[in-house]
Scaffold this motif. Structure first.
Motif, mmCIF file in Angstrom:
data_model
loop_
_atom_site.group_PDB
_atom_site.id
_atom_site.type_symbol
_atom_site.label_atom_id
_atom_site.label_comp_id
_atom_site.label_asym_id
_atom_site.label_seq_id
_atom_site.Cartn_x
_atom_site.Cartn_y
_atom_site.Cartn_z
ATOM 1 N N ASP A 232 0.818 -1.214 0.000
ATOM 2 C CA ASP A 232 0.000 0.000 0.000
ATOM 3 C C ASP A 232 0.847 1.259 0.000
ATOM 4 O O ASP A 232 0.328 2.365 -0.185
ATOM 5 N N ASP A 413 -0.746 -5.516 4.539
ATOM 6 C CA ASP A 413 -1.762 -4.537 4.140
ATOM 7 C C ASP A 413 -2.838 -4.500 5.230
ATOM 8 O O ASP A 413 -4.016 -4.760 4.975
ATOM 9 N N ASP A 415 -4.675 -2.490 7.025
ATOM 10 C CA ASP A 415 -5.964 -1.783 6.967
ATOM 11 C C ASP A 415 -6.685 -1.968 5.630
ATOM 12 O O ASP A 415 -7.749 -1.400 5.406
ATOM 13 N N SER A 417 -5.762 -1.061 2.570
ATOM 14 C CA SER A 417 -5.689 0.048 1.610
ATOM 15 C C SER A 417 -5.379 -0.432 0.200
ATOM 16 O O SER A 417 -5.977 0.039 -0.780
ATOM 17 N N ARG A 420 -8.412 -2.274 -1.257
ATOM 18 C CA ARG A 420 -9.495 -1.343 -1.624
ATOM 19 C C ARG A 420 -9.207 -0.644 -2.952
ATOM 20 O O ARG A 420 -10.116 -0.364 -3.725
ATOM 21 N N ARG A 421 -7.940 -0.376 -3.203
ATOM 22 C CA ARG A 421 -7.596 0.316 -4.448
ATOM 23 C C ARG A 421 -7.884 -0.562 -5.662
ATOM 24 O O ARG A 421 -8.420 -0.085 -6.671
#
Length: 473
Positions: A232, A413, A415, A417, A420-421
């Motif tokens: 991330d 990773d 959290d 991030s 999610r991307r």
């Protein structure tokens, strides 16, 4: 007149063949376009376009020094000797210079060119440029190539302490020649250029490469050892494409790391030491490619692992290729590859282990897919990484070591991030669910697929397959 044949060395600075050619007199540079061979070697369209764009930048840089760049075309690499001889005779060239390339076909081609020029009575000079050491020059006490990276690294450090290879300057300008540079097409046949947005992710030319190297050295290198495994973060060098195309040399990268570490290989800045280690892994795999040529023939480095019974699973392979496995970190990694032509190094290992261990699909399928999509596709590094992950290669992970992609996701990773991307279907999930969404809940996974395989039972299936192939317990 000297002829300099350029390949994966698209730069003017620290280019051994170009510099030595210019020392002998006026130079004409040449690049041979061989689309049929690029297809045969699974080179990605984004990679070929990167070469093309770097050729445009290189031609401009050479023109400032009055060195023309000629483009030749060949249907197959076996036509290279005749094409180069024809140009040499046309120019009245007294010598050809080129930097060695590695891989079975590349070495056969280069040897054929050397023989043709020798028979024609024209000097042919070859140089070690892609690497810090010529393959086969670092050996065990018995005179054989190392099979274990840690031993290779120890010897490499010893040699570098004895003699640190210098960076060569760009060639001097020369008097203008009558011959002009060839025009570079807007694409090479059979390789459609990527979108302008994708091209902007990978700016071409030595200036862009130098700027990226400087940014990495000044802003990211200090924390590289701690942050390099976190997908991330923008914490890696993103220089692999420039090294693969030869827009940067390994010596330029090594010296940049040493400058940030007060000239030390060990101690000091852990980030610099860690990055030097990565440069030497790249070196190691090139040496393996040359000294153990079976890996160039799609064979396992460890012959005994050829007995592993891989599964024929076209649907599973397609799901992995398209990022639809139902395992979020694997899918995010595969979508990053499809959308950018690049994948974070930690995720290359995670996605490779998922394919070869959890799906038990032949590593050669993954190796080919990566080469067909990577802008930094490099036969030695790609093969070495895939065989490591599949437990068939040198220094291979033990077959019973299987990365759990959910644990890897939670660790690197935390959290979510990165997930999610690249997997926006899961962007609404909290961190505690995003690494492995609950199934059967329309509000949790939405249209995201359920896992195509059970991680625990598939891990055991892989272990059983390797044991059945004769691997020791």
């Amino acid at each position: 007149m000297q002829l300099c044949w350029l390949r994966a060395d698209l730069r003017t600075a620290d280019n051994h063949a170009l510099w030595h050619a210019r020392q002998r007199g006026p130079v004409v540079a040449v690049f041979i376009v061989t689309p049929n061979d690029w297809h045969a070697h699974d080179d990605a369209a984004i990679k070929v376009d990167f070469w093309r764009r770097n050729l445009i930048e290189l031609a401009a840089t050479l023109n400032h020094r009055n060195i023309p760049l000629q483009l030749l075309h060949a249907g197959h690499w076996n036509e290279c000797p005749s094409r180069l001889l024809e140009l040499a005779r046309d120019l009245g060239a007294s010598g050809l210079h080129f930097n060695d390339e590695y891989g079975l076909h590349e070495q056969q081609r280069d040897d054929a060119v050397s023989r043709a020029f020798s028979e024609a009575g024209i000097s042919c000079q070859r140089y070690t440029d892609q690497l810090l050491f010529a393959p086969g020059s670092l050996t065990t006490q018995s005179g054989t190539m190392y099979k274990v990276y840690s031993q290779f690294r120890r010897q490499a450090y010893h040699r570098l302490h004895q003699h640190l290879p210098a960076e060569l300057p760009p060639p001097n300008s020369q008097e203008p020649l009558a011959r002009a540079s060839s025009s570079i097409p807007d694409h090479f046949d059979g390789f459609a250029p990527p979108t302008p947005e994708l091209q902007q992710l990978w700016p071409a030319g030595e200036a862009a490469a130098s700027e990226r190297l400087q940014r990495f050295s000044n802003q990211l290198l200090a924390d590289y050892a701690d942050d390099r495994d976190k997908p991330d973060l923008d914490a890696t060098s993103r220089l692999s494409a420039y090294l693969a195309a030869g827009v940067l040399s390994p010596r330029q990268c090594l010296h940049a790391a040493l400058r940030m570490n007060q000239g030390e290989f060990d101690g000091g800045n852990p980030g610099a030491v860690s990055w030097i280690n990565e440069l030497l892994w790249r070196e190691f795999y090139k040496h393996i490619l040359v000294c153990y040529p079976r890996v160039s023939r799609h064979r396992a480095f460890r012959p005994e692992t050829e007995a592993v019974q891989w599964r024929n699973d076209p649907e599973g392979l397609a799901a992995w290729q398209q990022g639809q496995t139902g395992i979020p970190l694997v899918d995010a990694a595969m979508r990053q590859l499809l959308n950018t032509g690049w994948m974070h190094n930690r995720l290359r290992m995670v996605s490779a282990m998922f394919l070869t261990k959890n799906l038990l699909i032949d590593w050669r399928e993954g190796e080919r897919w990566f080469m067909q999509h990577l802008i930094d596709g490099d036969l030695a590094a790609n093969n070495g990484g895939w065989q490591w992950s599949a437990s068939t290669g040198t220094d291979a992970a033990p077959y019973f070591r299987v990365f759990n992609p959910v644990s890897q996701s939670e660790k690197f990773d935390p959290d979510g991030s990165f997930i999610r991307r690249w997997v926006p279907e899961l962007a609404h999930l909290p961190a505690r669910q995003i690494h492995l969404p609950p199934t059967g809940d329309l509000f949790s996974g939405g249209n995201y697929p359920a896992p195509i395989v059970d991680l625990r039972s598939s891990r055991q299936r892989a272990i059983d397959a390797f044991r059945s192939a004769g691997e020791p317990a």
